[in-house]
Design a protein around this motif. Structure first.
Motif, PDB file in Angstrom:
ATOM      1  N   UNK A  34       0.919  -1.227   0.056  1.00 12.22           N
ATOM      2  CA  UNK A  34      -0.078  -0.081   0.193  1.00 12.22           C
ATOM      3  C   UNK A  34       1.160   1.269   0.122  1.00 12.22           C
ATOM      4  N   UNK A  35       1.952   1.397   0.696  1.00 12.90           N
ATOM      5  CA  UNK A  35       2.675   2.368   0.781  1.00 12.90           C
ATOM      6  C   UNK A  35       3.461   2.733  -0.676  1.00 12.90           C
ATOM      7  N   UNK A  36       3.886   1.731  -1.428  1.00  7.13           N
ATOM      8  CA  UNK A  36       4.660   1.946  -2.781  1.00  7.13           C
ATOM      9  C   UNK A  36       3.465   2.360  -3.576  1.00  7.13           C
ATOM     10  N   UNK A  37       2.185   1.877  -3.560  1.00 10.65           N
ATOM     11  CA  UNK A  37       1.267   2.314  -4.441  1.00 10.65           C
ATOM     12  C   UNK A  37       0.735   3.716  -4.142  1.00 10.65           C
ATOM     13  N   UNK A  38       0.986   3.933  -2.848  1.00 12.61           N
ATOM     14  CA  UNK A  38       0.376   5.214  -2.370  1.00 12.61           C
ATOM     15  C   UNK A  38       1.509   6.204  -3.044  1.00 12.61           C
ATOM     16  N   UNK A  39       2.663   6.049  -2.869  1.00 17.34           N
ATOM     17  CA  UNK A  39       3.756   7.053  -3.431  1.00 17.34           C
ATOM     18  C   UNK A  39       3.696   6.981  -4.881  1.00 17.34           C
ATOM     19  N   UNK A 275      -7.167   1.806   8.405  1.00 19.71           N
ATOM     20  CA  UNK A 275      -7.890   1.994   7.066  1.00 19.71           C
ATOM     21  C   UNK A 275      -7.675   3.468   6.549  1.00 19.71           C
ATOM     22  N   UNK A 276      -7.678   4.405   7.426  1.00 19.11           N
ATOM     23  CA  UNK A 276      -7.685   5.722   7.018  1.00 19.11           C
ATOM     24  C   UNK A 276      -6.097   5.932   6.701  1.00 19.11           C
ATOM     25  N   UNK A 277      -5.139   5.592   7.430  1.00 14.07           N
ATOM     26  CA  UNK A 277      -3.801   5.964   7.219  1.00 14.07           C
ATOM     27  C   UNK A 277      -3.081   5.301   6.073  1.00 14.07           C
ATOM     28  N   UNK A 278      -3.703   3.946   5.913  1.00 16.25           N
ATOM     29  CA  UNK A 278      -2.996   2.886   5.050  1.00 16.25           C
ATOM     30  C   UNK A 278      -3.487   3.019   3.724  1.00 16.25           C
ATOM     31  N   UNK A 279      -4.957   2.593   3.918  1.00 15.71           N
ATOM     32  CA  UNK A 279      -5.846   1.999   2.311  1.00 15.71           C
ATOM     33  C   UNK A 279      -6.237   3.232   1.905  1.00 15.71           C
ATOM     34  N   UNK A 280      -6.885   4.104   2.537  1.00 16.97           N
ATOM     35  CA  UNK A 280      -7.519   5.429   1.725  1.00 16.97           C
ATOM     36  C   UNK A 280      -6.345   6.165   0.968  1.00 16.97           C
ATOM     37  N   UNK A 281      -5.282   6.263   1.139  1.00 17.87           N
ATOM     38  CA  UNK A 281      -4.334   7.024   0.385  1.00 17.87           C
ATOM     39  C   UNK A 281      -4.135   6.370  -0.884  1.00 17.87           C
ATOM     40  N   UNK A 282      -4.303   4.983  -0.632  1.00 16.69           N
ATOM     41  CA  UNK A 282      -4.130   4.339  -2.086  1.00 16.69           C
ATOM     42  C   UNK A 282      -5.355   4.323  -2.826  1.00 16.69           C
ATOM     43  N   UNK A 283      -6.526   4.077  -2.270  1.00 15.63           N
ATOM     44  CA  UNK A 283      -7.730   4.316  -3.078  1.00 15.63           C
ATOM     45  C   UNK A 283      -7.958   5.512  -3.755  1.00 15.63           C
ATOM     46  N   UNK A 286      -6.820   5.746  -7.182  1.00 14.95           N
ATOM     47  CA  UNK A 286      -7.650   5.037  -7.966  1.00 14.95           C
ATOM     48  C   UNK A 286      -9.139   5.256  -8.396  1.00 14.95           C
ATOM     49  N   UNK A 287      -9.492   5.949  -7.388  1.00 16.42           N
ATOM     50  CA  UNK A 287     -10.897   6.319  -7.546  1.00 16.42           C
ATOM     51  C   UNK A 287     -11.086   7.550  -8.753  1.00 16.42           C
ATOM     52  N   UNK A 288     -10.080   8.467  -8.536  1.00 21.49           N
ATOM     53  CA  UNK A 288     -10.214   9.495  -9.266  1.00 21.49           C
ATOM     54  C   UNK A 288      -9.569   9.241 -11.110  1.00 21.49           C
ATOM     55  N   UNK A 289      -8.972   8.151 -11.076  1.00 19.16           N
ATOM     56  CA  UNK A 289      -8.189   8.114 -12.363  1.00 19.16           C
ATOM     57  C   UNK A 289      -8.823   6.795 -13.167  1.00 19.16           C
TER      58      UNK A 289
END
Length: 303
Positions: A34-39, A275-283, A286-289
């Motif tokens: 998740x960290x790598x995908x968020x970055x 969920x907020x700190x790790x998962x939401x920044x990944x989503x 994705x949601x917007x693109x």
């Protein structure tokens, strides 16, 4: 009061998910991916907006700010979380804990305000389309974004500074995976009523007014959409808002859930924070693109 052996005056001990030792290894894998995908995801949105003139609109300007805030939250929390999940040492230096308190409080409050501003932007785009470029001028957008960042900063400086002035009760054990204001307040000796009251009052603009502005904006948007004569027009209008509405739900949903839980229910609060700190920044990226033709076109242009 004697100090606990697990820590020293210069460190805090983060319990994290240590009550579930079997979960730490798979959880660390989820956090790392998740960290790598968020970055990658959030950085890509920012770079695409800078590279493609068609993405230099108010909506993408605010989306860039959202990506910056997501990166701030992730880079503040996740590296320490990974270190604690990978090794037996669950401590964090006092300066690291203080840094987390200030940066997380700043980013979380600013993101609440920004989501409200993004809802106002969508309201103007759908309910005042002919006046949109006049109302949402570049300088106005900059001022709105600056208000979000500065209001979050002021609240974080006030709340964190007041909390860090409290005397601690000898031990420094935090039943969380990062340093957060309510958890630190629980460690304090003596009466913390004033701090808890200040925290509650300071949260009103961000956890009360901001969601209310989102609700009001989407109430007017829904009324405007229902008045459109064609189904195609209604679908197009709703599609421009669906991404933001989903992000708002993912952001405020866990926060409301945690707020409604009993104070002693620490485990569920930790998983909602996770969920907020790790998962939401990944989503968010994705949601917007995924369904956005402009972003897909920008990717094809670059690649």
């Amino acid at each position: 009061m004697e100090r606990e052996n697990v820590s020293s005056p210069n460190t805090f001990f983060l319990l994290g998910f240590s009550e579930f030792p079997w979960l730490e290894t798979p959880l660390s894998a989820v956090v790392l991916v998740s960290y790598l995908l968020t970055l990658v995801g959030n950085s890509s949105i920012i770079l695409l907006s800078l590279a493609d003139p068609r993405l230099q609109t108010p909506m993408y300007f605010f989306l860039d700010n959202l990506s910056l805030l997501d990166l701030s939250v992730t880079c503040t929390i996740v590296p320490q979380l990974l270190a604690n999940l990978w090794g037996p040492d669950k401590t964090i230096a006092a300066w690291g804990c203080i840094t987390q308190v200030y940066l997380f409080s700043w980013a979380a409050c600013a993101e609440c305000a920004l989501l409200a501003v993004m809802a106002i932007d969508r309201y103007v785009a759908i309910c005042r389309p002919l006046q949109y470029t006049l109302i949402m001028r570049p300088w106005v957008c900059v001022q709105m974004a600056a208000a979000c960042w500065s209001s979050g900063l002021v609240n974080a400086l006030l709340q964190a500074t007041l909390t860090l002035q409290l005397p601690l009760c000898g031990h420094h054990i935090l039943d969380h995976f990062f340093c957060e204001l309510p958890v630190l307040i629980k460690l304090a000796c003596g009466d913390t009523t004033a701090n808890e009251l200040t925290l509650a009052i300071g949260a009103i603009p961000f956890s009360g007014v901001a969601p209310l502005l989102v609700l009001i904006s989407y109430t007017f948007i829904a009324r405007a959409v229902l008045k459109l004569p064609s189904a195609e027009g209604r679908h197009k209008a709703l599609s421009t808002c669906s991404s933001h509405l989903l992000v708002v739900t993912l952001y405020f949903g866990p926060a409301i859930y945690v707020y409604l839980q009993p104070p002693e229910n620490h485990t569920q609060a930790k998983f909602m924070s996770f969920f907020y700190c790790v998962i939401t920044p990944v989503l968010n990226p994705l949601i917007y693109t995924l369904r956005n033709k402009d972003v897909k076109r920008a990717w094809k242009k670059i690649l």
